[in-house]
Design a protein around this motif. Structure first.
Motif, PDB file in Angstrom:
ATOM      1  N   SER A   1       0.832  -1.207   0.000  1.00  0.00           N
ATOM      2  CA  SER A   1       0.000   0.000   0.000  1.00  0.00           C
ATOM      3  C   SER A   1       0.867   1.257   0.000  1.00  0.00           C
ATOM      4  O   SER A   1       0.607   2.221  -0.738  1.00  0.00           O
ATOM      5  N   ARG A   2       1.896   1.250   0.850  1.00  0.00           N
ATOM      6  CA  ARG A   2       2.778   2.420   0.918  1.00  0.00           C
ATOM      7  C   ARG A   2       3.574   2.596  -0.370  1.00  0.00           C
ATOM      8  O   ARG A   2       3.860   3.723  -0.785  1.00  0.00           O
ATOM      9  N   LEU A   3       3.944   1.484  -1.001  1.00  0.00           N
ATOM     10  CA  LEU A   3       4.664   1.572  -2.275  1.00  0.00           C
ATOM     11  C   LEU A   3       3.798   2.281  -3.316  1.00  0.00           C
ATOM     12  O   LEU A   3       4.261   3.194  -4.010  1.00  0.00           O
ATOM     13  N   LEU A   4       2.539   1.868  -3.431  1.00  0.00           N
ATOM     14  CA  LEU A   4       1.638   2.492  -4.402  1.00  0.00           C
ATOM     15  C   LEU A   4       1.433   3.967  -4.082  1.00  0.00           C
ATOM     16  O   LEU A   4       1.393   4.818  -4.982  1.00  0.00           O
ATOM     17  N   LYS A   5       1.328   4.282  -2.796  1.00  0.00           N
ATOM     18  CA  LYS A   5       1.136   5.675  -2.396  1.00  0.00           C
ATOM     19  C   LYS A   5       2.372   6.509  -2.684  1.00  0.00           C
ATOM     20  O   LYS A   5       2.279   7.612  -3.236  1.00  0.00           O
ATOM     21  N   ASN A   6       3.555   5.966  -2.343  1.00  0.00           N
ATOM     22  CA  ASN A   6       4.791   6.719  -2.550  1.00  0.00           C
ATOM     23  C   ASN A   6       5.080   6.950  -4.034  1.00  0.00           C
ATOM     24  O   ASN A   6       5.656   7.972  -4.416  1.00  0.00           O
ATOM     25  N   LEU A   7       4.676   5.993  -4.855  1.00  0.00           N
ATOM     26  CA  LEU A   7       4.884   6.134  -6.301  1.00  0.00           C
ATOM     27  C   LEU A   7       3.786   6.966  -6.953  1.00  0.00           C
ATOM     28  O   LEU A   7       3.831   7.198  -8.160  1.00  0.00           O
ATOM     29  N   ARG A   8       2.815   7.384  -6.136  1.00  0.00           N
ATOM     30  CA  ARG A   8       1.688   8.181  -6.618  1.00  0.00           C
ATOM     31  C   ARG A   8       0.938   7.480  -7.750  1.00  0.00           C
ATOM     32  O   ARG A   8       0.590   8.080  -8.775  1.00  0.00           O
ATOM     33  N   VAL A   9       0.687   6.195  -7.519  1.00  0.00           N
ATOM     34  CA  VAL A   9      -0.078   5.413  -8.485  1.00  0.00           C
ATOM     35  C   VAL A   9      -1.565   5.661  -8.234  1.00  0.00           C
ATOM     36  O   VAL A   9      -2.050   5.453  -7.119  1.00  0.00           O
ATOM     37  N   ALA A  10      -2.269   6.089  -9.249  1.00  0.00           N
ATOM     38  CA  ALA A  10      -3.697   6.382  -9.104  1.00  0.00           C
ATOM     39  C   ALA A  10      -4.497   5.102  -8.907  1.00  0.00           C
ATOM     40  O   ALA A  10      -4.157   4.044  -9.451  1.00  0.00           O
ATOM     41  N   GLY A  11      -5.569   5.199  -8.099  1.00  0.00           N
ATOM     42  CA  GLY A  11      -6.455   4.055  -7.902  1.00  0.00           C
ATOM     43  C   GLY A  11      -5.832   2.939  -7.109  1.00  0.00           C
ATOM     44  O   GLY A  11      -6.047   1.755  -7.416  1.00  0.00           O
ATOM     45  N   ALA A  12      -5.064   3.281  -6.069  1.00  0.00           N
ATOM     46  CA  ALA A  12      -4.340   2.268  -5.295  1.00  0.00           C
ATOM     47  C   ALA A  12      -5.281   1.235  -4.679  1.00  0.00           C
ATOM     48  O   ALA A  12      -5.007   0.037  -4.705  1.00  0.00           O
ATOM     49  N   LYS A  13      -6.409   1.686  -4.130  1.00  0.00           N
ATOM     50  CA  LYS A  13      -7.348   0.754  -3.488  1.00  0.00           C
ATOM     51  C   LYS A  13      -7.885  -0.242  -4.495  1.00  0.00           C
ATOM     52  O   LYS A  13      -8.030  -1.431  -4.193  1.00  0.00           O
ATOM     53  N   GLY A  14      -8.166   0.218  -5.693  1.00  0.00           N
ATOM     54  CA  GLY A  14      -8.636  -0.691  -6.727  1.00  0.00           C
ATOM     55  C   GLY A  14      -7.581  -1.710  -7.108  1.00  0.00           C
ATOM     56  O   GLY A  14      -7.884  -2.884  -7.351  1.00  0.00           O
ATOM     57  N   LEU A  15      -6.321  -1.286  -7.150  1.00  0.00           N
ATOM     58  CA  LEU A  15      -5.228  -2.203  -7.477  1.00  0.00           C
ATOM     59  C   LEU A  15      -5.092  -3.272  -6.407  1.00  0.00           C
ATOM     60  O   LEU A  15      -4.866  -4.453  -6.714  1.00  0.00           O
ATOM     61  N   GLU A  16      -5.227  -2.886  -5.157  1.00  0.00           N
ATOM     62  CA  GLU A  16      -5.119  -3.855  -4.060  1.00  0.00           C
ATOM     63  C   GLU A  16      -6.252  -4.869  -4.122  1.00  0.00           C
ATOM     64  O   GLU A  16      -6.023  -6.079  -4.034  1.00  0.00           O
ATOM     65  N   ASP A  17      -7.492  -4.389  -4.281  1.00  0.00           N
ATOM     66  CA  ASP A  17      -8.641  -5.295  -4.323  1.00  0.00           C
ATOM     67  C   ASP A  17      -8.602  -6.202  -5.549  1.00  0.00           C
ATOM     68  O   ASP A  17      -8.956  -7.383  -5.482  1.00  0.00           O
ATOM     69  N   SER A  18      -8.171  -5.649  -6.691  1.00  0.00           N
ATOM     70  CA  SER A  18      -8.101  -6.458  -7.919  1.00  0.00           C
ATOM     71  C   SER A  18      -7.082  -7.576  -7.780  1.00  0.00           C
ATOM     72  O   SER A  18      -7.304  -8.704  -8.239  1.00  0.00           O
ATOM     73  N   LEU A  19      -5.938  -7.265  -7.145  1.00  0.00           N
ATOM     74  CA  LEU A  19      -4.919  -8.295  -6.939  1.00  0.00           C
ATOM     75  C   LEU A  19      -5.430  -9.378  -5.998  1.00  0.00           C
ATOM     76  O   LEU A  19      -5.205 -10.574  -6.224  1.00  0.00           O
TER      77      LEU A  19
END
Length: 234
Positions: free
Chosen positions: A135-153
């Protein structure tokens, strides 16, 4: 039956219609011969190409085996000289030339990346520590839609058919694609497999793929080989 006529000099010659018929027959025979020769030449080309491909694939296989041996021997020597070896994000590169072919081996430490192997269990339950890192990696990289990426995975890995709030299962997403397919319902087998998961666009993949690993089964981060982006997730 052929018919003949006498010309002014008294010689007997075929009529024009018979000459045209002979010409057409010659052209037809020529066309058939050209087609047969072309087919033969094409078959010879295919056979030669197959033989060349088989030869090259055999040589490539042998060279790949030598590449593995090369990498193993090189690492062993490096570890003798530097027991606390540090591998940069780009990895260690070894090159070997065999006749007219060259094999290039790049070695990276998968333990220096955030683990996608342990971020979720097979039943979809979060591994709190590793999930936090991801989660922190996605946030630090400023990846949009982080929650969706987590749930999809999580939906891609878990074995049930119930989609999460921001995820996707076969019933509500994958079956609606132009070329439908089903989620794997297992751990990722390669980083490239992320491109099949909902919302993991090529842009997202380019950002995160060098920093995540489906092979880090322990879920621990090797501080000696982890890049800054991964260290910042701890």
């Amino acid at each position: 039956m052929l018919s003949f006529k006498r010309n002014n000099s008294g010689a007997v010659t075929p009529r024009a219609s018979e000459r045209g018929f002979v010409l057409i027959s010659v052209l037809l025979v020529t066309a058939v011969l050209v087609a047969v020769v072309a087919e033969f030449a094409y078959n010879v080309y295919l056979s030669t190409a197959r033989a060349a491909n088989f030869r090259d694939s055999q040589r490539a296989g042998i060279l790949a085996d030598k590449g593995v041996e090369l990498a193993g021997a090189a690492i062993e020597e490096l570890l003798k000289a530097k027991p606390n070896l540090t591998i940069e994000q780009e990895g260690l590169v070894f090159v070997k030339t065999e006749e007219d072919m060259t094999v290039s081996v790049r070695i990276v430490d998968e333990a220096g990346k955030v683990s996608l192997r342990t971020v979720y269990e097979k039943n979809g339950v979060e591994n709190a520590a590793v999930h936090g890192e991801y989660s922190r990696l996605l946030k630090n990289l400023r990846v949009a839609g982080a929650k969706g990426l987590e749930d999809s995975l999580a939906d891609w890995i878990d074995s049930d058919g119930e989609p999460r709030a921001y995820g996707g299962e076969a019933s509500d997403y994958y079956s609606t694609l132009p070329k439908p397919y089903a989620p794997a319902n297992r751990y990722l087998e390669s980083t490239d497999e992320l491109l099949m998961v909902k919302d993991y666009t090529p842009e997202v993949f380019t950002k995160i793929s060098p920093l995540v690993s489906p092979y880090n089964a322990a879920g621990l981060i090797n501080l000696n080989t982890a890049p800054v982006e991964v260290l910042m997730t701890l």
